[in-house]
Write a protein that holds these residues in place. Structure first.
Motif, mmCIF file in Angstrom:
data_model
loop_
_atom_site.group_PDB
_atom_site.id
_atom_site.type_symbol
_atom_site.label_atom_id
_atom_site.label_comp_id
_atom_site.label_asym_id
_atom_site.label_seq_id
_atom_site.Cartn_x
_atom_site.Cartn_y
_atom_site.Cartn_z
ATOM 1 N N LYS A 157 -6.617 6.095 -7.296
ATOM 2 C CA LYS A 157 -6.177 5.262 -6.181
ATOM 3 C C LYS A 157 -4.981 4.408 -6.589
ATOM 4 O O LYS A 157 -4.039 4.213 -5.818
ATOM 5 C CB LYS A 157 -7.345 4.402 -5.696
ATOM 6 C CG LYS A 157 -8.535 5.241 -5.230
ATOM 7 C CD LYS A 157 -9.663 4.405 -4.710
ATOM 8 C CE LYS A 157 -10.386 3.636 -5.798
ATOM 9 N NZ LYS A 157 -10.974 4.524 -6.813
ATOM 10 N N ARG A 158 -5.027 3.899 -7.810
ATOM 11 C CA ARG A 158 -3.898 3.099 -8.286
ATOM 12 C C ARG A 158 -2.679 3.986 -8.500
ATOM 13 O O ARG A 158 -1.551 3.574 -8.205
ATOM 14 C CB ARG A 158 -4.268 2.379 -9.582
ATOM 15 C CG ARG A 158 -5.208 1.226 -9.344
ATOM 16 C CD ARG A 158 -5.310 0.332 -10.550
ATOM 17 N NE ARG A 158 -5.969 -0.914 -10.180
ATOM 18 C CZ ARG A 158 -5.883 -2.032 -10.874
ATOM 19 N NH1 ARG A 158 -5.171 -2.056 -11.984
ATOM 20 N NH2 ARG A 158 -6.497 -3.120 -10.469
ATOM 21 N N ILE A 159 -2.920 5.189 -9.013
ATOM 22 C CA ILE A 159 -1.796 6.108 -9.208
ATOM 23 C C ILE A 159 -1.162 6.437 -7.863
ATOM 24 O O ILE A 159 0.059 6.528 -7.731
ATOM 25 C CB ILE A 159 -2.260 7.379 -9.949
ATOM 26 C CG1 ILE A 159 -2.703 7.002 -11.366
ATOM 27 C CG2 ILE A 159 -1.154 8.419 -9.998
ATOM 28 C CD1 ILE A 159 -3.298 8.161 -12.130
ATOM 29 N N ALA A 160 -2.009 6.575 -6.828
ATOM 30 C CA ALA A 160 -1.467 6.838 -5.503
ATOM 31 C C ALA A 160 -0.540 5.706 -5.060
ATOM 32 O O ALA A 160 0.515 5.953 -4.474
ATOM 33 C CB ALA A 160 -2.608 6.996 -4.491
ATOM 34 N N LEU A 161 -0.928 4.467 -5.358
ATOM 35 C CA LEU A 161 -0.073 3.339 -4.975
ATOM 36 C C LEU A 161 1.205 3.306 -5.798
ATOM 37 O O LEU A 161 2.277 2.975 -5.283
ATOM 38 C CB LEU A 161 -0.827 2.020 -5.127
ATOM 39 C CG LEU A 161 -1.950 1.773 -4.129
ATOM 40 C CD1 LEU A 161 -2.446 0.350 -4.223
ATOM 41 C CD2 LEU A 161 -1.508 2.069 -2.704
#
Lengths: 101, 541, 217
Positions: B32-36
């Protein structure tokens, strides 16, 4: 998982095929030289994939994954040939088109 | 629900407030953080690509080449294309929404290979950094298509560095695709059979297959181009016995499937949006799922339609023309099924739905003009004109970017835990739709009447279309700026979002907004089909 | 398949998976996807080569004769041998026999380095004969342009392959170190083995394509 004796047997087969492919190259088979060479190469590759890479002993999914790349390469080779094989077909006056087979 | 003025840090532990250090973001393996991280990076690249678009449109207001020299103009449209395609469109939905949602939709804690996911982001950044360096040191003038032998032997732009940037970005794309394929195959939650997968996942699976099989050919072609540029060998140089058309074959073998990398994820988003905002299951789920796979496979068989007038054999042209008609069929099947889904559905016109509806209309127009281009006889006339440019912008912008915007709005509450302001959402969607059509519809006409592409000066009879188009572009720019502003605004001032603000089906809505780091309190078990909307379904919670 | 947990070489389950079997399945599929990309990566270059070879068959055949078929065959045998030792290493890893694993890893590395040594010698020969593509290219024969194309493909294909071999040897070195430190995991060996075998398969195709063009003439 195969036993060590299976590995040795496959290796022996691979060696025979390796020497065969070199030897056959010196015999004039005309158009069949590259075809035979490729067939032997495919056989060797198949043996490595099935036995050394264990695809023979794993599910159908692994087999599909293993073969997909080669199938796609075949698509590239076949469709690109539709161009190069047919370059000289149109009766255009003048020079032979480049790279036409 | 009263608007909360509390800061971004939520009251309950979630993936956003789990850790705060820079290191915890830059070394994260949380999908999820990588997506951001991706979201921020590709927004920056989109803005850069947009600036080059502005340069182009400002130049084209007048028929003379007065703002930019022809060489500078070549660099402007090349940079626009390279940045928009390789650094925005290809990663856009998969790397942001896909990274965020694929594990959640299958009911897993993360992707199969979280560290490889992080590596793919770093590769993207590395490629983008090289591209930025290229940009500030003169750029390339070859067009995003890099045709040889101009690009290899005659261009005076930064060709070698550009192909290195594209090579690196391609590797990033391959790793994303690899992760998605393995995750969807091996990490589905109990009960999540292939027949219960959300169509977003079917689309991303098909996209991942294309990414993995097509991108390597681009990579090796870029390598060959780079070697040619450095060593002057002549693989593509006719003077040395090479064939320039071979470059085109290898280039388009990737670049045609690439356009499906760019549109398939958007189609997946649209399936989710249409189902939710019609409160109905997708009509013909199986057809839509298999259409995604069919598009992925057929996309590899049509690349020669970019080369009808290049000098390839006419017989090859005919083969590719027929196959190109075939690839339109699964796309059409999807459009029919989305329409049938809406029939007798309970439609609501929230912002995501506006984008989805816009997608269906504009993608259809783009697709039909694509069929015109697939027709050999027509293409001879309109190849390298603005007709082609309008066609692909209808698909890429009217289709893919609209779907991306719709998806961003739809899943924003899940991503950020906040609602965006709905009124402004609808206003900007409308502005974007109107601005888009004003920008690109006149280009169909200009192209059909003969205005060539990639020219900084044009014959005066085309000016009226160009002025309309540039006016539309400024409206479009305003439309894109608005979400940028109100998304930021919502992170601080937007009302807090519940777990399922839209009352939608799907595993991602069964967990908090924003989700905890492990996604689910307990691993979910799936008992229902994908779009189990019905009258007694979950009300807006 | 024996679950490796019973042996001293065991896997540690990563947090995103539910079971070790799931993790191993994912690892295997992941490596096969990567190998699929490599097939297409080499495949693009091979496609270009095949097209040019068919178009300039005479010149390519003539140029192919400048490659030493004995060293080519020896390299093929060496690599096939290294695949055998790799398979034996993986086998040892599954059984938990760390010493045997180390021995076969060493053998694999040695054979790989032998291959690279012979390849390096070939490159050196080409350099001595001024057969390096570029400004210094010297060719006695009717079609120097097509010959230069052949030599380019020779260097591009075998060079790319050698690069992959160097990476493979590096991976085997790391595995050897891990084995010595008692930290190697069975599945890492298995997955690395897949990569090594693939590099062997590429050579299985490169050898006839490059070395066996009309040898009988």
């Amino acid at each position: 998982m195969p036993s060590t004796s299976t590995y040795y047997k496959i290796f022996a087969l691979l060696m025979i095929l390796a020497f065969a492919t070199t030897g056959i190259a010196f015999i004039d088979l005309g158009i069949f030289n590259p075809i035979v060479a490729m067939l032997i190469a495919v056989t060797k590759a198949t043996l490595v994939v099935l036995f050394f890479m264990h695809v023979r002993y794993q599910g159908r999914l692994t087999f599909v994954f293993a073969i997909a790349g080669f199938c796609w390469l075949l698509i590239l080779l076949l469709l690109i040939s539709t161009d190069y094989l047919t370059r000289g077909w149109l009766p255009l006056p003048g020079a032979i088109p480049p790279m036409g087979f | 629900m009263a608007a909360s003025t509390e800061p971004l840090v939520g009251r309950t532990p979630n993936y956003l407030n789990a850790e705060h250090s820079v290191k915890s973001w830059l070394l994260t393996t949380d999908h999820k953080r990588i997506a951001l991280l991706y979201l921020v990076s590709i927004t920056v690249m989109f803005a850069l690509g947009g600036i080059f678009a502005m340069l182009i449109r400002i130049e084209l207001i007048t028929p003379q080449g007065d703002l930019l020299s022809s060489d500078s103009y070549n660099r402007a449209f090349s940079m626009h294309g390279i940045i928009m395609i390789f650094f925005f469109l290809v990663p856009s939905i998969p790397a942001t929404l896909g990274n965020f949602l694929v594990p959640m939709m299958v009911g897993a804690r993360d992707l199969a290979f979280p560290r490889i996911n992080l590596l793919s982001w770093y590769l993207y950044i590395a490629g983008a950094a090289v591209m930025l360096y290229v940009m500030v040191t003169g750029g390339v003038d070859t067009g995003w298509t890099f045709y040889a032998p101009f690009s290899s032997l005659f261009s005076n732009g930064r060709v070698t560095l550009t192909v290195v940037a594209v090579f690196i970005a391609g590797f990033s794309s391959i790793l994303t695709g690899l992760n998605f394929i393995v995750t969807i195959h091996t990490m589905r939650a109990p009960g999540m059979t292939w027949g219960r997968l959300p169509l977003f996942l079917w689309s991303h699976y098909a996209t991942a297959v294309i990414m993995v099989l097509a991108t390597p050919v681009l990579a090796v072609t870029m390598m060959m181009l780079g070697l040619e540029h450095v060593f002057h060998i002549g693989i593509f140089d006719p003077a040395l016995g090479g064939d320039p058309i071979l470059f085109q074959h290898l280039f388009w073998f990737y670049s045609h499937p690439a356009v499906y990398i760019m549109i398939l994820p958007g189609m997946g988003v649209v399936s989710e949006l249409i189902a939710c905002f019609s409160r109905k299951r997708i009509f013909g789920y199986g057809f839509v799922a298999f259409a995604s796979l069919a598009i992925a496979i057929l996309s590899f068989l049509v690349w020669g339609h970019h080369m009808f007038v290049s000098g390839q054999s006419a017989y090859a042209g005919m083969v590719f023309s027929i196959l190109s008609f075939l690839v339109a069929v699964p796309s059409a099947i999807k459009v029919f099924n989305w329409t049938a889904t809406m029939y007798k559905g309970s439609i609501s016109y929230d912002t995501p739905m506006l984008y989805a509806l816009g997608f269906i209309g504009l993608f259809t127009m783009g697709g039909l003009t694509g069929m015109m281009l697939a027709t050999l006889g027509i293409d001879v006339h309109v190849h390298d004109t603005y007709f082609v440019i309008a066609h692909f912008h209808y698909i890429m912008v009217g289709g893919a970017v609209m779907a991306y915007m719709g998806g961003l709005h739809y899943w924003w509450p899940k991503l950020s835990g906040r609602m965006y302001p709905e009124i402004w959402g609808r206003i900007s969607a409308t502005i974007i739709f109107l601005g888009f059509n004003l920008t690109f519809f006149p280009q169909f006409i200009a192209g059909y009447l003969g205005m060539p592409r990639r020219y900084h000066a044009y014959s005066p009879e085309f000016q009226v279309y160009n002025v309309l188009s540039s006016a539309g572009a400024s409206i479009l720019a305003v439309g894109y700026l608005m979400p940028l502003i109100y998304f930021f605004w919502s992170m601080r001032y937007g009302p807090r979002a519940p777990a399922n603000p839209w009352g939608a089906t799907g595993l991602e809505w069964k967990t908090a907004s924003p989700p905890p780091t492990e996604n689910f309190e307990q691993p979910p078990i799936v008992l229902e089909e994908a779009y189990h909307y019905s009258d007694e379904e979950a009300p807006i919670a | 398949m024996p679950e490796a947990a019973a042996s001293p070489i065991h896997s540690r389950m990563k947090h995103q998976f539910e079971t070790l079997a799931q993790q191993h399945h994912a690892d295997t599929l992941g490596m096969w996807v990567f190998l699929g990309t490599e097939v297409l990566f080499f495949g693009g270059l091979i496609t270009a080569y095949v097209l040019y070879r068919t178009a300039y068959s005479a010149a390519f055949a003539h140029a192919s004769l400048t490659l030493d078929i004995v060293s080519g065959t020896v390299m093929t045998v060496v690599l096939l041998g290294s695949s055998l030792t790799m398979a034996m290493a993986v086998h040892a890893a599954h059984l938990g026999h760390r010493k045997t694993l180390a021995v076969f890893l060493i053998l694999t590395i040695v054979l790989g380095l032998a291959f690279l040594g012979i390849k390096g010698h070939e490159y050196y020969q080409k350099w001595e004969d001024h057969h390096i593509p570029g400004p210094g290219f010297v060719w006695d024969g009717p079609d120097a342009r097509a010959a230069q194309l052949f030599i380019y493909f020779y260097f591009a294909l075998t060079g790319l392959h050698a690069l992959h071999m160097i990476i493979g040897a590096g991976i085997m070195g790391v595995l050897l170190l891990q084995t010595a430190l008692g930290r190697v995991r069975t599945y890492t060996v298995e997955i690395s083995g897949l990569y090594w075998h693939f590099v062997d398969i590429v050579w299985i195709f490169l050898f006839p394509l490059l070395y066996l063009v009309d040898r009988h003439k």
